[in-house]
Design a protein around this motif. Structure first.
Motif, PDB file in Angstrom:
ATOM      1  N   HIS A   1     -54.462 -40.779  91.721  1.00 34.14           N
ATOM      2  CA  HIS A   1     -55.607 -41.027  92.592  1.00 34.14           C
ATOM      3  C   HIS A   1     -55.123 -41.628  93.905  1.00 34.14           C
TER       4      HIS A   1
ATOM      5  N   SER B   1     -58.907 -47.410  90.354  1.00 26.61           N
ATOM      6  CA  SER B   1     -58.565 -46.263  91.188  1.00 26.61           C
ATOM      7  C   SER B   1     -59.784 -45.359  91.257  1.00 26.61           C
TER       8      SER B   1
ATOM      9  N   LEU C   1     -61.616 -41.512  91.895  1.00 29.03           N
ATOM     10  CA  LEU C   1     -61.660 -40.073  92.021  1.00 29.03           C
ATOM     11  C   LEU C   1     -62.714 -39.769  93.061  1.00 29.03           C
TER      12      LEU C   1
END
Lengths: 114, 113
Positions: A29, A93, A95
């Motif tokens: 990511h 993280s 997306l």
């Protein structure tokens, strides 16, 4: 296993010491984040990164330093720990797909500064 | 100042009862997420809502995004002890080009057998 890992999970340190919290993700990511979670304040953003070598301050950056030399790692350093930095720290993280800004969190590091 | 206001802060109910958690703001969002966090763990994404008026169902959980995309609700039907946790809503301001998420303070839900 794929995902986000944080280390250590628990840490006790003394006031004035330097402490580094590690975060590693296996999804590649681009975006990564550091939050602290305190009772009554919810999750507050400390620093974030859009890619390797690109970082910026969040809501509560004072006393913290980050680096991101590799996409998968995003360490957080407390340069001189203070008792007010006792907290639970979460790395995340993201997306990014269109308007979806879904974040995936690590298990957290519980830090106590004595 | 919290961009997102969650209510109630705490909810304790018996197994089998229904509950609703609210997430409100004066800002318009492009999307909103709901997370659940259990003790000693990080938040886990439950759902993302994108379209105004959208309703999404996840088993006994129903999520609704307000028509004006300023608010959302989470409804749990026939709650079970496994639904116990801290429920967090999160969204990003349209003016934020980085897409940083703002989180509500959370609603602590306790379901007792």
């Amino acid at each position: 296993d794929a995902g986000i890992t944080q280390s250590p999970r628990y840490k006790i340190t003394e006031t004035g010491r330097q402490v580094t919290l590690m975060c590693h993700q296996t999804w590649s990511h681009s975006y990564m984040f550091w939050y602290r979670q305190d009772l009554g304040h919810g999750l507050r953003l400390i620093y974030y990164s859009a890619a390797a070598d690109i970082t910026d301050k969040g809501e509560v950056p004072d006393g913290y330093v980050v680096s991101r030399s590799k996409t998968e790692n995003f360490p957080l350093t407390l340069e001189s720990a203070t008792r007010s930095q006792t907290s639970v720290y979460f790395c995340a993280s993201r997306l990014t797909s269109g308007e979806m800004y879904e974040q995936y969190f690590g298990p957290g590091t519980r830090l106590t500064v004595t | 100042t919290q961009l997102l206001e969650q209510s109630p802060q705490f909810l304790s109910i018996q197994e089998g009862e229904n509950l609703t958690v609210y997430c409100n703001s004066s800002s318009v969002f492009s999307s909103l997420q709901w997370y659940r966090q259990e003790p000693g763990e990080g938040p886990v994404l439950l759902v993302t809502v994108v379209t105004g008026g959208e309703v999404k169902k996840l088993k006994r959980l129903t999520f609704q995004f307000g028509d004006a995309r300023k608010d959302s609700s989470l409804h749990i039907t026939a709650a079970q002890p496994g639904d116990t946790g801290l429920y967090l809503c999160a969204a990003h301001a349209l003016t934020d080009s980085w897409g940083k998420l703002q989180f509500g303070a959370g609603t602590q839900v306790v379901v007792t057998p």
